[in-house]
Every structure is written in C-alpha cells, then in structure tokens.
Design a protein around this motif. Structure first.
Motif, short mmCIF file in Angstrom:
data_model
loop_
_atom_site.label_atom_id
_atom_site.label_comp_id
_atom_site.label_asym_id
_atom_site.label_seq_id
_atom_site.Cartn_x
_atom_site.Cartn_y
_atom_site.Cartn_z
N MET A 248 0.82 -1.21 0.00
CA MET A 248 0.00 0.00 0.00
C MET A 248 0.85 1.26 0.00
O MET A 248 0.34 2.37 -0.07
CB MET A 248 -0.92 0.00 1.22
N GLY A 249 2.17 1.10 0.08
CA GLY A 249 3.04 2.26 0.14
C GLY A 249 2.93 3.15 -1.08
O GLY A 249 2.92 4.38 -0.97
N ALA A 250 2.82 2.54 -2.27
CA ALA A 250 2.72 3.33 -3.50
C ALA A 250 1.42 4.12 -3.53
O ALA A 250 1.38 5.27 -3.98
CB ALA A 250 2.83 2.42 -4.72
N VAL A 251 0.34 3.50 -3.06
CA VAL A 251 -0.96 4.19 -3.03
C VAL A 251 -0.91 5.37 -2.06
O VAL A 251 -1.40 6.46 -2.36
CB VAL A 251 -2.08 3.21 -2.65
N PHE A 252 -0.31 5.15 -0.90
CA PHE A 252 -0.21 6.23 0.09
C PHE A 252 0.61 7.39 -0.46
O PHE A 252 0.25 8.56 -0.29
CB PHE A 252 0.41 5.69 1.38
N ASP A 253 1.73 7.09 -1.13
CA ASP A 253 2.55 8.15 -1.71
C ASP A 253 1.77 8.92 -2.77
O ASP A 253 1.88 10.15 -2.87
CB ASP A 253 3.82 7.55 -2.32
N TRP B 268 -5.22 14.84 -12.41
CA TRP B 268 -4.26 14.40 -11.39
C TRP B 268 -4.61 13.01 -10.87
O TRP B 268 -3.73 12.20 -10.61
CB TRP B 268 -4.24 15.40 -10.24
N PHE B 269 -5.90 12.74 -10.70
CA PHE B 269 -6.31 11.44 -10.18
C PHE B 269 -5.94 10.32 -11.16
O PHE B 269 -5.42 9.28 -10.76
CB PHE B 269 -7.82 11.45 -9.94
N SER B 270 -6.19 10.54 -12.45
CA SER B 270 -5.92 9.50 -13.44
C SER B 270 -4.43 9.34 -13.72
O SER B 270 -4.02 8.31 -14.26
CB SER B 270 -6.66 9.82 -14.74
N ASN B 271 -3.63 10.33 -13.36
CA ASN B 271 -2.20 10.24 -13.64
C ASN B 271 -1.34 9.95 -12.42
O ASN B 271 -0.14 9.69 -12.57
CB ASN B 271 -1.71 11.54 -14.29
N THR B 272 -1.92 10.02 -11.22
CA THR B 272 -1.14 9.75 -10.01
C THR B 272 -1.71 8.60 -9.20
O THR B 272 -1.01 7.63 -8.91
CB THR B 272 -1.07 11.01 -9.12
N VAL B 273 -3.00 8.68 -8.85
CA VAL B 273 -3.59 7.69 -7.95
C VAL B 273 -3.91 6.39 -8.69
O VAL B 273 -3.58 5.30 -8.21
CB VAL B 273 -4.85 8.27 -7.28
N LEU B 274 -4.57 6.48 -9.84
CA LEU B 274 -4.99 5.26 -10.54
C LEU B 274 -3.82 4.37 -10.95
O LEU B 274 -3.90 3.14 -10.81
CB LEU B 274 -5.84 5.62 -11.75
N LEU C 77 -3.65 8.48 4.96
CA LEU C 77 -3.42 7.07 5.23
C LEU C 77 -4.73 6.29 5.16
O LEU C 77 -4.80 5.22 4.52
CB LEU C 77 -2.77 6.90 6.61
N ARG C 78 -5.78 6.81 5.79
CA ARG C 78 -7.08 6.14 5.73
C ARG C 78 -7.62 6.14 4.30
O ARG C 78 -8.19 5.14 3.84
CB ARG C 78 -8.05 6.85 6.67
N LEU C 79 -7.44 7.23 3.58
CA LEU C 79 -7.92 7.29 2.20
C LEU C 79 -7.20 6.28 1.33
O LEU C 79 -7.82 5.63 0.47
CB LEU C 79 -7.73 8.71 1.65
N ALA C 80 -5.91 6.11 1.54
CA ALA C 80 -5.16 5.11 0.77
C ALA C 80 -5.69 3.71 1.05
O ALA C 80 -5.81 2.88 0.14
CB ALA C 80 -3.67 5.21 1.11
N GLU C 81 -6.03 3.42 2.31
CA GLU C 81 -6.59 2.11 2.65
C GLU C 81 -7.93 1.89 1.95
O GLU C 81 -8.19 0.80 1.41
CB GLU C 81 -6.77 2.00 4.17
N VAL C 82 -8.78 2.91 1.96
CA VAL C 82 -10.10 2.78 1.33
C VAL C 82 -9.97 2.57 -0.17
O VAL C 82 -10.63 1.71 -0.76
CB VAL C 82 -10.95 4.02 1.64
N LEU C 83 -9.11 3.36 -0.80
CA LEU C 83 -8.93 3.20 -2.25
C LEU C 83 -8.34 1.83 -2.59
O LEU C 83 -8.70 1.23 -3.60
CB LEU C 83 -8.03 4.31 -2.78
N GLN C 84 -7.45 1.34 -1.75
CA GLN C 84 -6.87 0.02 -1.98
C GLN C 84 -7.94 -1.06 -1.89
O GLN C 84 -7.94 -2.02 -2.67
CB GLN C 84 -5.76 -0.24 -0.95
N GLN C 85 -8.89 -0.90 -0.97
CA GLN C 85 -9.93 -1.91 -0.79
C GLN C 85 -11.02 -1.84 -1.85
O GLN C 85 -11.65 -2.86 -2.15
CB GLN C 85 -10.57 -1.74 0.60
N THR C 86 -11.24 -0.66 -2.41
CA THR C 86 -12.40 -0.49 -3.29
C THR C 86 -12.08 -0.18 -4.74
O THR C 86 -12.92 -0.40 -5.61
CB THR C 86 -13.29 0.65 -2.75
N LEU C 87 -10.88 0.33 -5.03
CA LEU C 87 -10.59 0.75 -6.40
C LEU C 87 -9.34 0.11 -7.00
O LEU C 87 -9.00 0.44 -8.14
CB LEU C 87 -10.44 2.27 -6.46
#
Length: 347
Positions: A1-6, A27-33, A132-142
C-alpha cells in the motif's frame, strides 16, 4: 500500500492549487490510478450511457466489474451529496456497482444500486486530510485486482451494511443510556464498575456519568474586549468634511465659485492658481505616496483632468477629505495663508 499512500499524499499536496474538476480528474488519473494498478487503456473518459437520463461520467474504469469516478468543483460536502442525487436516480443506466465521488477534499465511495437514500448508499466517507485512511479505502475499493475479483464490491456492500447498522444503533443507545435509562442496564454497569474497584456507585450516579460522557461538549465562544479605535480625522479636525458631505461653494479671497462635486473643488482651485501664477514644474513636488497630483503628462494618473488650457493634467480620483487637504497644500505652496481658501459643504 506504500505506493498508493505516496500517490494520495502527492495528490493532497497538489489539491491546494486545483481550480476545477477537470484538473482533479487529470491528477487522479495520472497519479492515484496508476498506483492502484490501472493503465491508460483501462480508462474511458466522459462516458455517456446510451439510454436513460442524460448523465455524463467523467471517468469509467472497465474490467470484470465496472467502477466510475465523478469529480466536482464545489468544496461543500452537502452540495456534493445533492449533486449525486440526480446521478443516483440513473443508477440503472450506469454500468457500475462502485462509484467514487470527490471534490478533492472529501472522498465518497458508494454503491449506486444499493437501497435507501444517497446517504445510505455511502460506504466510505474520508477527507483528504487523512491520506493514510484514504489510501486504505482506495486500496480496498478501487485497486484493479480487487475490482476484477469482485472483492471490492463485497467490501463496499459490507461497509454500507455496517454504516447503516451503526446509524440505527446510535439512536437506540442514546435512548437506553441517556433519554430513558433502563434500570437493569444501569445496575449492570454499576456491577461492572465494582469489579474494577469502583464500588458504592448508585444507579443515578451512573446515569449522570453516562450523560456527561456521551453528551458532546458545548462550544464556548471566548469574547475578547475590542480595543477602542482611534478617532477619525473628521472627528478630531472639524475643518475636514465627513465622508457623506456634499460641497456647495468655495471662496478664494473675494471670489466665490459654486461647485457640485469634490472634483469641481480641486479643478477650480488649480484653475484659479493657473490664472494668477506660472505653474512651474515645481508644482509637481506636491504629490502623494504613489501618485502625482499635478503634472505635464497624465502618465500614472487614474482619472486625469486637463486644466489651465490643456497645459497641465490634474488627478481627480480623491475622497472629499483628500480634496480639501490637497487644495490647502496647493494654496500654501504658492504662499497663501490657510484662511485664504474656504470650502463650504452640506452634511
């Protein structure tokens, strides 16, 4: 999950400069996704259903189970939910069970096909201030892996059920513990307190302690004494007009000039001086902090007025008090006594 958190932390740093929803999407499509395992060919931008209400989805991710993302510019969470209402009504036409809605600051993950109101469809509600919590949620759902396996959908359904149970549980607990405390419940709590060393506690004391513990503290507003403001200039100097005053006439020596505005006051003073004196360039020394009052050229003036047969330009963008003070300075510059100029006004 480290990459998602970063990636989320990088997104949170960029959001301060965000101006519109399109920038959020970029930004979302080029960094988070990419950190969640998605590639460019997995993304469909500006998707429109072939039937049903006219609904435009900014970003759609295609895999075994579809999910979509919506981006809004309005920072208010209440408006974010209200904007979702129209889209939720078209849930039958949106090929997704996972819907992400965000304005950059608040992140909602919900199931459009779930029963109930929009609030009851929300599985996760996380602010960007908790990366940190947002990264966990995105990891679980997206994350692409969990979306493809169906685990993300199951996580969302479980979270919705858990939130709805909590929403039903809180009013019941408040009624049992605060509004209408049950005697047996209070006695059980008193017995439990005795086991940990707090004995001789009555039921009414337990009820009072619970009320103090569960009632949110009231917000107190600390009022500070406002220091007295210094008196304004027209309060200390009666020769200066108040802001709302209207000029009527000016008297220069034995001559009287009728005026209708404060601009006319300054123009008449300069014209009178121009008829009796040679307005040399020394008059340009009379100036403010940033602007000249009188000059051969109008450069730097906001509202210049041509005076003295077009030989000079006069700045006229002044308040009534500034007009009076500048007029007096001009008269004194050419050697006239302070009482040689009299300006009359009506309050």
């Amino acid at each position: 999950m480290g990459a998602v958190f970063d990636a989320v932390r990088d997104f949170a740093a960029r959001i301060k400069d965000c101006q519109n929803a399109a920038t959020l999407q970029y930004w979302f499509s080029n960094t988070v996704l990419p950190a969640l395992g998605w590639q460019t060919f997995d993304m469909l931008f500006d998707y429109r259903p072939e039937r049903g209400p006219s609904v435009k989805i900014p970003l759609l991710l295609k895999t075994h189970a579809d999910c979509a993302a919506l981006f809004f510019r309005d920072p208010a969470k209440s408006l974010l939910c209200s904007q979702l209402e129209r889209l939720i009504r078209a849930a039958d036409y949106i090929p997704t069970r996972i819907l992400l809605a965000t304005n950059g600051f608040q992140w909602l993950v919900l199931d459009p096909a779930a029963e109930g109101t929009t609030q009851q469809k929300i599985a996760y509600d996380v602010p960007i201030s908790n990366p940190l919590r947002l990264a966990e949620v995105l990891q679980q759902t997206l994350s692409k892996e969990r979306v493809a396996s169906g685990e993300a959908t199951r996580n969302i359904i479980s979270a919705i059920k858990r939130r709805n149970r909590q929403n039903r549980l809180l009013p019941a607990l408040r009624k049992i513990l605060l509004e209408q405390p049950d005697t047996e419940v209070l006695r059980s709590i008193a017995d439990a307190l005795a086991e940990v060393g707090v004995s001789d506690v009555e039921e009414d004391e337990v009820a009072a302690a619970l009320k103090q513990l569960l009632t949110p503290p009231s917000k107190t507003v600390r009022r500070t004494t406002r220091p007295d403001r210094p008196p304004r200039r027209q309060e200390t100097d009666p020769t200066l007009p108040p802001y709302y005053a209207r000029p009527t006439q000016i008297r220069i020596g034995d001559e009287v000039f009728r005026v209708r505005s404060w601009k006319d006051v300054l123009v008449n003073v300069v014209e009178w001086l121009g008829r009796r004196h040679d307005l040399t360039e020394a008059a340009e020394q009379i100036r403010g902090k940033t602007r000249r009052y009188l000059a051969k050229r109008p450069d730097g003036m906001r509202y210049p007025r041509s005076v003295v047969d077009g030989q000079w330009f006069l700045e006229t963008n002044f308040s009534c008090r500034s007009v009076v003070e500048i007029s007096r300075r001009l008269m004194q510059f050419f050697g006239y006594a302070p009482d040689f100029l009299a300006i009359e006004w009506q309050s």
